[in-house]
Design a protein around this motif. Sequence first.
Motif, short mmCIF file in Angstrom:
data_model
loop_
_atom_site.label_atom_id
_atom_site.label_comp_id
_atom_site.label_asym_id
_atom_site.label_seq_id
_atom_site.Cartn_x
_atom_site.Cartn_y
_atom_site.Cartn_z
N PHE A 58 -62.36 -6.15 58.96
CA PHE A 58 -61.79 -7.22 58.14
C PHE A 58 -62.28 -8.58 58.62
CE2 PHE A 58 -58.57 -10.39 57.07
CZ PHE A 58 -58.45 -10.18 55.70
N ASN A 59 -62.34 -8.77 59.94
CA ASN A 59 -62.87 -10.03 60.48
C ASN A 59 -64.30 -10.26 60.03
OD1 ASN A 59 -60.46 -10.43 61.79
ND2 ASN A 59 -61.19 -9.71 63.80
N ALA A 60 -65.10 -9.18 60.01
CA ALA A 60 -66.49 -9.30 59.55
C ALA A 60 -66.54 -9.72 58.08
CB ALA A 60 -67.22 -7.96 59.75
N ALA A 61 -65.65 -9.14 57.27
CA ALA A 61 -65.61 -9.48 55.84
C ALA A 61 -65.23 -10.94 55.65
CB ALA A 61 -64.63 -8.57 55.12
N VAL A 62 -64.30 -11.43 56.46
CA VAL A 62 -63.87 -12.83 56.35
C VAL A 62 -65.02 -13.76 56.74
CG1 VAL A 62 -62.33 -14.58 57.30
CG2 VAL A 62 -61.43 -12.34 56.66
N HIS A 63 -65.73 -13.43 57.82
CA HIS A 63 -66.89 -14.24 58.23
C HIS A 63 -67.93 -14.27 57.10
CE1 HIS A 63 -66.05 -15.36 62.35
NE2 HIS A 63 -65.67 -14.11 62.64
N LEU A 113 -66.08 -15.91 43.04
CA LEU A 113 -66.79 -14.96 43.91
C LEU A 113 -66.07 -13.62 43.97
CD1 LEU A 113 -67.71 -17.34 46.88
CD2 LEU A 113 -69.06 -16.77 44.87
N LEU A 114 -64.79 -13.62 43.64
CA LEU A 114 -63.99 -12.39 43.58
C LEU A 114 -63.32 -12.31 42.22
CD1 LEU A 114 -62.06 -12.64 47.02
CD2 LEU A 114 -64.12 -11.28 46.55
N THR A 115 -63.24 -11.10 41.67
CA THR A 115 -62.45 -10.91 40.46
C THR A 115 -60.98 -10.85 40.86
OG1 THR A 115 -62.50 -8.50 40.60
CG2 THR A 115 -64.31 -9.57 39.41
N ARG A 116 -60.10 -10.90 39.89
CA ARG A 116 -58.67 -10.84 40.22
C ARG A 116 -58.29 -9.53 40.92
NH1 ARG A 116 -54.27 -13.71 39.50
NH2 ARG A 116 -52.25 -12.68 39.40
N PRO A 117 -58.76 -8.36 40.43
CA PRO A 117 -58.44 -7.13 41.17
C PRO A 117 -58.99 -7.14 42.59
CG PRO A 117 -59.19 -6.61 38.95
CD PRO A 117 -59.44 -8.07 39.16
N ARG A 120 -56.77 -9.31 44.77
CA ARG A 120 -55.53 -8.61 45.13
C ARG A 120 -55.78 -7.58 46.23
NH1 ARG A 120 -51.21 -8.94 41.65
NH2 ARG A 120 -50.57 -6.83 42.21
N ARG A 121 -56.90 -6.87 46.12
CA ARG A 121 -57.21 -5.86 47.13
C ARG A 121 -57.46 -6.51 48.50
NH1 ARG A 121 -62.10 -2.39 45.05
NH2 ARG A 121 -61.80 -1.41 47.11
N LEU A 122 -58.22 -7.59 48.51
CA LEU A 122 -58.53 -8.24 49.78
C LEU A 122 -57.29 -8.91 50.37
CD1 LEU A 122 -61.19 -8.29 51.29
CD2 LEU A 122 -61.66 -10.56 50.35
N SER A 123 -56.43 -9.44 49.51
CA SER A 123 -55.17 -10.03 49.99
C SER A 123 -54.29 -8.96 50.61
CB SER A 123 -54.43 -10.72 48.84
OG SER A 123 -55.17 -11.80 48.33
N ARG A 151 -62.81 0.51 52.72
CA ARG A 151 -63.38 0.59 51.38
C ARG A 151 -63.41 -0.79 50.72
NH1 ARG A 151 -59.87 3.66 48.82
NH2 ARG A 151 -60.87 5.66 49.26
N THR A 152 -62.31 -1.53 50.84
CA THR A 152 -62.23 -2.85 50.20
C THR A 152 -63.20 -3.85 50.84
OG1 THR A 152 -59.91 -2.49 49.59
CG2 THR A 152 -60.70 -4.77 49.65
N CYS A 153 -63.17 -3.94 52.15
CA CYS A 153 -64.01 -4.93 52.83
C CYS A 153 -65.49 -4.68 52.59
CB CYS A 153 -63.73 -4.91 54.34
SG CYS A 153 -62.10 -5.56 54.78
N ILE A 154 -65.87 -3.42 52.50
CA ILE A 154 -67.28 -3.10 52.30
C ILE A 154 -67.66 -3.21 50.83
CG2 ILE A 154 -69.03 -1.28 52.47
CD1 ILE A 154 -67.53 -0.33 55.02
N ASP A 155 -66.86 -2.61 49.94
CA ASP A 155 -67.18 -2.66 48.50
C ASP A 155 -67.17 -4.08 47.95
OD1 ASP A 155 -67.42 0.05 48.44
OD2 ASP A 155 -65.54 0.45 47.40
N VAL A 156 -66.17 -4.85 48.36
CA VAL A 156 -65.95 -6.17 47.77
C VAL A 156 -66.76 -7.26 48.45
CG1 VAL A 156 -64.18 -7.93 47.34
CG2 VAL A 156 -63.66 -5.53 46.96
N VAL A 157 -67.04 -7.12 49.73
CA VAL A 157 -67.69 -8.22 50.46
C VAL A 157 -68.98 -7.81 51.15
CG1 VAL A 157 -67.39 -10.05 52.18
CG2 VAL A 157 -65.41 -9.28 50.84
N LEU A 158 -68.88 -6.91 52.12
CA LEU A 158 -70.00 -6.67 53.04
C LEU A 158 -71.20 -5.97 52.41
CD1 LEU A 158 -67.86 -5.68 56.15
CD2 LEU A 158 -69.29 -7.73 55.93
#
Length: 407
Positions: A58-63, A113-117, A120-123, A151-158
Amino acid sequence: MPNEEEALIPLPSAELVQSSEVPALLKEIRPEWQAKSLIQRVYRLLPVDPSSACQRIFNAAVHDLREKVDIAGLDVAKQAAELYKLPPISSPETLDEDYPTAKLIDLAYRMGLLTRPEWRRLSRCYEIRRDLEHEDNEYEAEVVDCVYIFRTCIDVVLSRDPIQAIRITDVKDLVNQPNVAEPTEELTEDYEHAPQPRQEEICKFLISTALNEEQAEIVRQNAQRFLAIFAQHTHNQVKLNLAHFAMDKIGRKSLSRQMARVCIAAGIFGYLREKQREDFFLNFLSQMREVGVDWDAFSKHGVLLRNFQDCGGLIQCPASVRRDIVNWMVLTYIGTSGGVTRWGNVRHVFYSNTAAPLIAEMFKRADGLIADDVKNAGGLSEIKRLCHNQHIARRFEELVDLVESED
């Protein structure tokens, strides 16, 4: 002395996480992040302490998200922060570790940069990570939590490349060319993925340019063409904001044909005030009645119907006005009983050769939208009387066939 990972004793849940989809998900992380120490640490922690691995991923995704906000444009970030009352963005340093993580996620969402779904997942991941930071002997992350975070951090960000936001100058340079121009596929794709504030900025420029009578006609046409191509990729919220922008420009004045064409191109005509749209098409109806339905008005039918079609035609016309316009079109199309022309030719029906193909085209486009209007027109006494002539009746049936559903 053993390092942190070597000193850890594998937890019971570690084997379950290892046998899940998480190892495969890690391979989807972008190469540039695969090589970073933070991700390497995740690999080492995963077999022995999934909870800690979750926090690291999660920290990596935030960075990564901080970097993506920076790349998308600090001007866009600043606009989004001001518009949605988030912590202000004044410089790149503002996005450092002091910017609250929850607000960063909100900012990325507001920038597009993020859709609403995805937001919500990242939050939700942030909430789980926050619980993990304060876990004790009585609380530990469930396997399902770990899988959800990975799944969320990788699919949505990384796994995703950063977005280089389209600039307004990229569009302006093309629109202002002294020749016909339209956006390339690459530019259109960049626009589609642009943050909402940037889309709005670009469309406002295009609307203003298309309405500016001091601009060269080719430039105004280019701006309208760009609006039409971009419209299918414009966020709905942006369209709402653009409609307010257009209504401010209209003010208390009547809706002009040029404004109507521009709003239709931008996909915002339906967001204008109903009264404005109704009055606009009532003006067309008034012109139609003035020109009349007789075949000998053919010289005026062409310009009138093309202008009507250019302003959205039957598809954009409010139902309250559309019925009367359809009646006028039916009468104009079916014509009157024929006879011998001045050149000695026999015509079964006299009708406007100019109007007929344009009306047929608009009826075909409107299709089921006007099916009831056309059938109801057949009940009008004047049309009933005309249809006693079999040739006129056949022309009316042609119109019915054009709008009947194929279901």
